[in-house]
Design an enzyme around this catalytic site. Structure first.
Site, mmCIF file in Angstrom:
data_model
loop_
_atom_site.group_PDB
_atom_site.id
_atom_site.type_symbol
_atom_site.label_atom_id
_atom_site.label_comp_id
_atom_site.label_asym_id
_atom_site.label_seq_id
_atom_site.Cartn_x
_atom_site.Cartn_y
_atom_site.Cartn_z
ATOM 1 N N CYS A 2 0.835 -1.191 0.000
ATOM 2 C CA CYS A 2 0.000 0.000 0.000
ATOM 3 C C CYS A 2 0.879 1.253 0.000
ATOM 4 O O CYS A 2 1.927 1.289 0.610
ATOM 5 C CB CYS A 2 -0.947 0.095 1.204
ATOM 6 S SG CYS A 2 -2.050 -1.282 1.350
ATOM 7 N N ARG A 27 3.677 -0.112 -4.953
ATOM 8 C CA ARG A 27 3.442 -0.705 -3.642
ATOM 9 C C ARG A 27 2.122 -1.472 -3.570
ATOM 10 O O ARG A 27 1.833 -2.140 -2.574
ATOM 11 C CB ARG A 27 3.434 0.383 -2.565
ATOM 12 C CG ARG A 27 4.686 1.212 -2.526
ATOM 13 C CD ARG A 27 4.591 2.279 -1.465
ATOM 14 N NE ARG A 27 4.562 1.677 -0.146
ATOM 15 C CZ ARG A 27 5.629 1.363 0.558
ATOM 16 N NH1 ARG A 27 6.817 1.606 0.073
ATOM 17 N NH2 ARG A 27 5.522 0.824 1.750
ATOM 18 N N TRP A 73 -2.852 -2.703 -1.706
ATOM 19 C CA TRP A 73 -2.572 -4.113 -1.991
ATOM 20 C C TRP A 73 -3.288 -4.879 -0.879
ATOM 21 O O TRP A 73 -2.908 -4.795 0.288
ATOM 22 C CB TRP A 73 -1.067 -4.368 -1.960
ATOM 23 C CG TRP A 73 -0.676 -5.749 -2.404
ATOM 24 C CD1 TRP A 73 -0.372 -6.135 -3.678
ATOM 25 C CD2 TRP A 73 -0.540 -6.924 -1.586
ATOM 26 N NE1 TRP A 73 -0.056 -7.473 -3.694
ATOM 27 C CE2 TRP A 73 -0.148 -7.983 -2.429
ATOM 28 C CE3 TRP A 73 -0.704 -7.183 -0.227
ATOM 29 C CZ2 TRP A 73 0.083 -9.273 -1.965
ATOM 30 C CZ3 TRP A 73 -0.478 -8.465 0.245
ATOM 31 C CH2 TRP A 73 -0.093 -9.499 -0.628
ATOM 32 N N ASN A 99 -1.278 1.860 5.807
ATOM 33 C CA ASN A 99 -0.412 0.850 5.186
ATOM 34 C C ASN A 99 0.092 -0.032 6.316
ATOM 35 O O ASN A 99 0.725 0.470 7.246
ATOM 36 C CB ASN A 99 0.753 1.561 4.471
ATOM 37 C CG ASN A 99 1.886 0.622 4.120
ATOM 38 O OD1 ASN A 99 1.660 -0.559 3.886
ATOM 39 N ND2 ASN A 99 3.095 1.132 4.085
ATOM 40 N N GLY A 100 -0.207 -1.326 6.262
ATOM 41 C CA GLY A 100 0.225 -2.223 7.338
ATOM 42 C C GLY A 100 -0.904 -3.154 7.723
ATOM 43 O O GLY A 100 -1.874 -3.311 6.971
ATOM 44 N N GLU A 485 16.734 -16.789 -11.118
ATOM 45 C CA GLU A 485 16.304 -15.401 -11.321
ATOM 46 C C GLU A 485 15.638 -15.229 -12.697
ATOM 47 O O GLU A 485 14.634 -14.532 -12.819
ATOM 48 C CB GLU A 485 17.519 -14.481 -11.146
ATOM 49 C CG GLU A 485 17.286 -12.999 -11.376
ATOM 50 C CD GLU A 485 16.242 -12.363 -10.470
ATOM 51 O OE1 GLU A 485 15.771 -13.000 -9.510
ATOM 52 O OE2 GLU A 485 15.851 -11.212 -10.758
ATOM 53 N N LYS A 489 11.831 -13.966 -13.195
ATOM 54 C CA LYS A 489 11.444 -12.806 -14.024
ATOM 55 C C LYS A 489 10.315 -13.188 -14.967
ATOM 56 O O LYS A 489 9.340 -12.474 -15.105
ATOM 57 C CB LYS A 489 12.617 -12.289 -14.863
ATOM 58 C CG LYS A 489 13.716 -11.545 -14.171
ATOM 59 C CD LYS A 489 13.329 -10.271 -13.492
ATOM 60 C CE LYS A 489 12.743 -10.536 -12.154
ATOM 61 N NZ LYS A 489 13.337 -10.278 -10.940
ATOM 62 N N GLU A 492 6.946 -13.898 -13.096
ATOM 63 C CA GLU A 492 6.385 -12.682 -12.494
ATOM 64 C C GLU A 492 5.628 -11.832 -13.503
ATOM 65 O O GLU A 492 4.549 -11.335 -13.212
ATOM 66 C CB GLU A 492 7.526 -11.787 -11.954
ATOM 67 C CG GLU A 492 8.048 -12.138 -10.596
ATOM 68 C CD GLU A 492 9.153 -11.178 -10.169
ATOM 69 O OE1 GLU A 492 9.086 -10.689 -9.047
ATOM 70 O OE2 GLU A 492 10.090 -10.922 -10.952
ATOM 71 N N HIS A 508 16.987 -35.484 -12.177
ATOM 72 C CA HIS A 508 16.229 -36.003 -11.040
ATOM 73 C C HIS A 508 14.790 -35.510 -11.040
ATOM 74 O O HIS A 508 14.188 -35.378 -9.984
ATOM 75 C CB HIS A 508 16.941 -35.626 -9.734
ATOM 76 C CG HIS A 508 18.342 -36.146 -9.682
ATOM 77 N ND1 HIS A 508 18.627 -37.476 -9.495
ATOM 78 C CD2 HIS A 508 19.522 -35.522 -9.855
ATOM 79 C CE1 HIS A 508 19.942 -37.639 -9.538
ATOM 80 N NE2 HIS A 508 20.509 -36.467 -9.749
ATOM 81 N N LYS A 607 5.826 -4.353 -5.069
ATOM 82 C CA LYS A 607 7.280 -4.232 -5.003
ATOM 83 C C LYS A 607 7.791 -4.300 -3.574
ATOM 84 O O LYS A 607 8.881 -4.783 -3.309
ATOM 85 C CB LYS A 607 7.711 -2.915 -5.643
ATOM 86 C CG LYS A 607 9.205 -2.810 -5.747
ATOM 87 C CD LYS A 607 9.639 -2.133 -6.996
ATOM 88 C CE LYS A 607 11.121 -2.316 -7.228
ATOM 89 N NZ LYS A 607 11.430 -3.654 -7.734
HETATM 90 C C1 G6P Z 1 8.764 -8.595 -3.834
HETATM 91 C C2 G6P Z 1 9.242 -7.954 -5.110
HETATM 92 C C3 G6P Z 1 10.521 -8.626 -5.575
HETATM 93 C C4 G6P Z 1 11.564 -8.591 -4.485
HETATM 94 C C5 G6P Z 1 11.053 -9.159 -3.167
HETATM 95 C C6 G6P Z 1 11.992 -8.848 -2.022
HETATM 96 O O1 G6P Z 1 8.361 -9.888 -4.080
HETATM 97 O O2 G6P Z 1 8.248 -8.044 -6.108
HETATM 98 O O3 G6P Z 1 11.018 -7.970 -6.719
HETATM 99 O O4 G6P Z 1 12.691 -9.310 -4.891
HETATM 100 O O5 G6P Z 1 9.790 -8.585 -2.832
HETATM 101 O O6 G6P Z 1 11.986 -7.467 -1.821
HETATM 102 P P1 G6P Z 1 13.181 -6.640 -1.229
HETATM 103 O O7 G6P Z 1 12.733 -5.218 -1.308
HETATM 104 O O8 G6P Z 1 13.357 -7.098 0.193
HETATM 105 O O9 G6P Z 1 14.391 -6.894 -2.041
#
Ligand code: G6P
Length: 612
Positions: A2, A27, A73, A99-100, A485, A489, A492, A508, A607
């Site tokens: 949020c 956010r 969110w 937010n929280g 990674e 990507k 996501e 395996h 994010k």
């Molecule tokens: C969320 C974001 C990711 C990020 C992760 C950890 O899932 O979408 O992109 O890697 O949080 O966030 P941080 O800010 O702790 O790196």
């Protein structure tokens, strides 16, 4: 999660709120709302993005020089119009954005219901605003005092701003475990979850600390007190953030801009820290803790998502270069499994946002057991850097695309510098190899420039595979985390199911999935495991899988075997993650664009994950 934003001053609030909400949309973006006071208190909120809110409020009275805004969110209650913030008190005279999570909202709600309160939404937030009004009326106290008392009864995390029709010249804000920054202008104030909605108006900011309440008014007065009623002198700092850094700058998406920024952001991560000619690394944050690190029995790296992947690269680097045993932990697992940890351990907490709830909780746990905590974060002034004993910023600049790109390479750069510094100090790496790696590291940005020139070729590859339903990513040793990674990507932002695997583990399990429909991305750059990875490519080919191989420039052998190749410049294998991740970011990006996905704001993600 949020985003919150608020304004009080002489300007029209609505445009400031909406622009701020757009900046904070990373956010959360499942619903949005604003409240302003003109002749009366107006609240507009709806399901959807900030752009939907703009449409919704187009023909309404948006006047007023005081207001609050929120982009959500969802945690409690599905994303819909009713659950969107701001939330009203019972009398509808007070509104609140939050937010929280208010963890004890259920018993509070029961109590309030017994006293006749009626609730419209399923949110924890609505309970808080009712509680504040209830206290104000029952105890006959001022609004800020009611807020203070209410917050003493709340368990959980909050960043809140309160607007009251009866106090149209004042905003009240408070925070605990969720970020909040106040921009201080000339007889005006801006309040937000981060500095991005503020930067174009003022560079003077105050970061609120946990359990602090700020009261701002139109006369330009800012009062801060704790929830225990102690007065605090506001500490005004200068904001180090440029407006251009948070705009798209001609790119279609923030993600693409951020991928293309990597040559610069990696340089920024190294700036002032490396002198390859003289063989010097100086990482400010580590200086006073060098001995702690060199004497550490163990390093534990904690993080979530992409930051956890960077941590995996760190594990290989610290073990190989500095010979310190390393464990990499998901913060969410670490915090709940009673880990064995003590004073001889150093914990490295990695986080782009510096706000991730699980990472924060894991830090607190490790701290309570006496470990030294070192943060590797990107957002300056965020909570994690203020909680750790020491740390180094990654200096990648604001990352706005929800899928992390330049933050990952910046994290890996800082971890590489740390591992090299410790290895050099401990004598576990030869002087010549140390110097060689330093010059290689300095050359990484120009090598990435070269990879970025392959953008069109990668876009073409994306067009071939945009309709795939599954993807497998394989890597080995330093490039195993890159496979993870790359797969992250893709899933996501394109919603294609993708899995990253250590190449040898394919036998395996995942090998059973391979047929002519299965694209397999193999990172097969030169290094100690190169021959083995080549054998893995053969195994995929033998089962008719389609191989897209990331190979070192001029590697004709690999070229002959794979269906498609992406050639990247040669580097030492310890630095391969920095190089080989870039084409995978571009591949995911182009596939997502071709599938019509919202690249910068993928569904269900946010994010900054400030809930556990
Ligand atoms: C969320 C974001 C990711 C990020 C992760 C950890 O899932 O979408 O992109 O890697 O949080 O966030 P941080 O800010 O702790 O790196």
């Amino acid at each position: 999660m949020c985003g919150i934003v608020a304004y009080i001053g002489k300007r029209e609030a609505y445009p400031i709120l909406v622009k701020g909400l757009h900046r904070l949309e990373y956010r959360g973006y499942d619903s949005a709302g604003v409240a302003m006071i003109s002749d009366k208190l107006n609240v507009y909120k709806c399901k959807g993005k900030v752009a939907d809110l703009e449409k919704f409020s187009e023909s309404k009275d948006r006047k007023g020089s005081i207001g609050i805004g929120h982009t959500r969110w969802a945690t409690h209650g599905e994303p819909n119009d009713v659950n969107a913030h701001p939330h009203y008190s019972g009398s509808k005279k007070i509104v609140l954005i939050h937010n929280g999570i208010i963890e004890n909202y259920a018993p509070l709600k029961e109590e309030l219901k017994k006293r006749g309160h009626k609730f419209e939404s399923d949110t924890d937030t609505e309970v808080l605003v009712h509680l504040i009004e209830d206290i104000q009326q029952r105890e006959n106290v001022s609004l800020d005092e009611a807020v203070r008392i209410a917050l003493n009864n709340v368990v959980g995390a909050y960043a809140i701003v309160i607007l009251s029709e009866e106090n149209p010249d004042m905003l009240i804000a408070a925070k605990k475990s969720s970020p909040m920054v106040i921009g201080v202008g000339q007889e005006e104030f801006f309040i937000a979850s981060d500095a991005t909605p503020i930067v174009e108006y003022t560079k003077n900011v105050v970061y609120l600390d946990d359990e602090e309440i700020a009261i701002v008014n139109r006369k330009g007065e800012l009062q801060i007190k704790t929830i225990r009623n102690e007065n605090i002198d506001p500490y005004i700092q200068e904001l180090q953030l440029q407006l251009e850094a948070i705009e798209k700058g001609g790119y279609d998406h923030f993600m693409l801009k951020e991928i293309f920024e990597q040559p610069r952001s990696i340089k920024d991560s190294m700036r002032g820290r490396v002198n390859a000619q003289q063989g010097v690394i100086s990482v400010g944050g580590i200086r006073d803790y060098l001995q702690k690190f060199t004497n550490a029995k163990r390093i534990i790296i904690i993080g979530c998502g992409t930051s956890w992947h960077a941590g995996l690269v760190g594990e290989y680097l610290f073990e190989e270069l500095a010979r310190i045993p390393v464990e990499v932990e998901y913060a969410s697992e670490f915090r709940y499994r009673n880990p064995v940890i003590g004073e001889d351990d150093v914990v490295i907490a990695i986080s782009q946002s510096g706000e991730t709830a699980d990472t924060l909780a894991a830090i607190e746990l490790a701290k309570s057991k006496g470990a030294t905590i070192f943060g590797v974060c990107n957002v300056v002034g965020s909570t994690i850097p203020r909680t750790t004993h020491a740390g180094s910023y990654t200096h990648a600049g604001p990352e706005i695309g929800v899928a992390s790109t330049k933050a990952f390479t910046a994290q890996v750069t800082v971890l590489t510098l740390m591992a090299l510094l410790l290895g050099h100090r401990k004598g576990t790496i030869s002087e010549s190899h140390y110097r060689e790696l330093l010059s290689e590291l300095e050359a990484v940005p120009s090598k990435i420039e070269k990879i970025l020139k392959l953008n069109d070729q990668i876009k073409y590859l994306a067009s071939i595979f945009a309709d795939a339903r599954n993807f497998l990513y394989l890597g080995r040793s330093y490039t195993f985390p890159v496979a993870l990674e790359g797969a992250l990507k893709l899933k996501e932002i394109s919603y294609i199911h993708a899995e990253g695997y250590p190449a040898a583990e394919m036998k395996h399990g995942p090998i059973a999935l391979i047929d002519e429909e299965m694209p397999v991305v193999v990172i097969a750059t030169k290094g100690a495991s190169y021959e083995k990875v080549i054998s893995n490519i053969q195994e995929v080919k033998a089962r008719k899988g389609k191989v897209i191989a990331v190979v070192t420039e001029g590697d004709d052998a690999a070229k002959g075997m794979a269906d498609y190749v992406i050639e990247v410049p040669e580097t030492d294998e310890k630095l391969a993650p920095l190089i080989s991740v870039v084409p995978l970011q571009l591949l995911a990006y182009h596939i997502a664009v071709l599938r019509g996905c919202n690249v910068d704001q993928p569904r269900n993600l946010a994010k900054s994950v400030t809930v556990e």
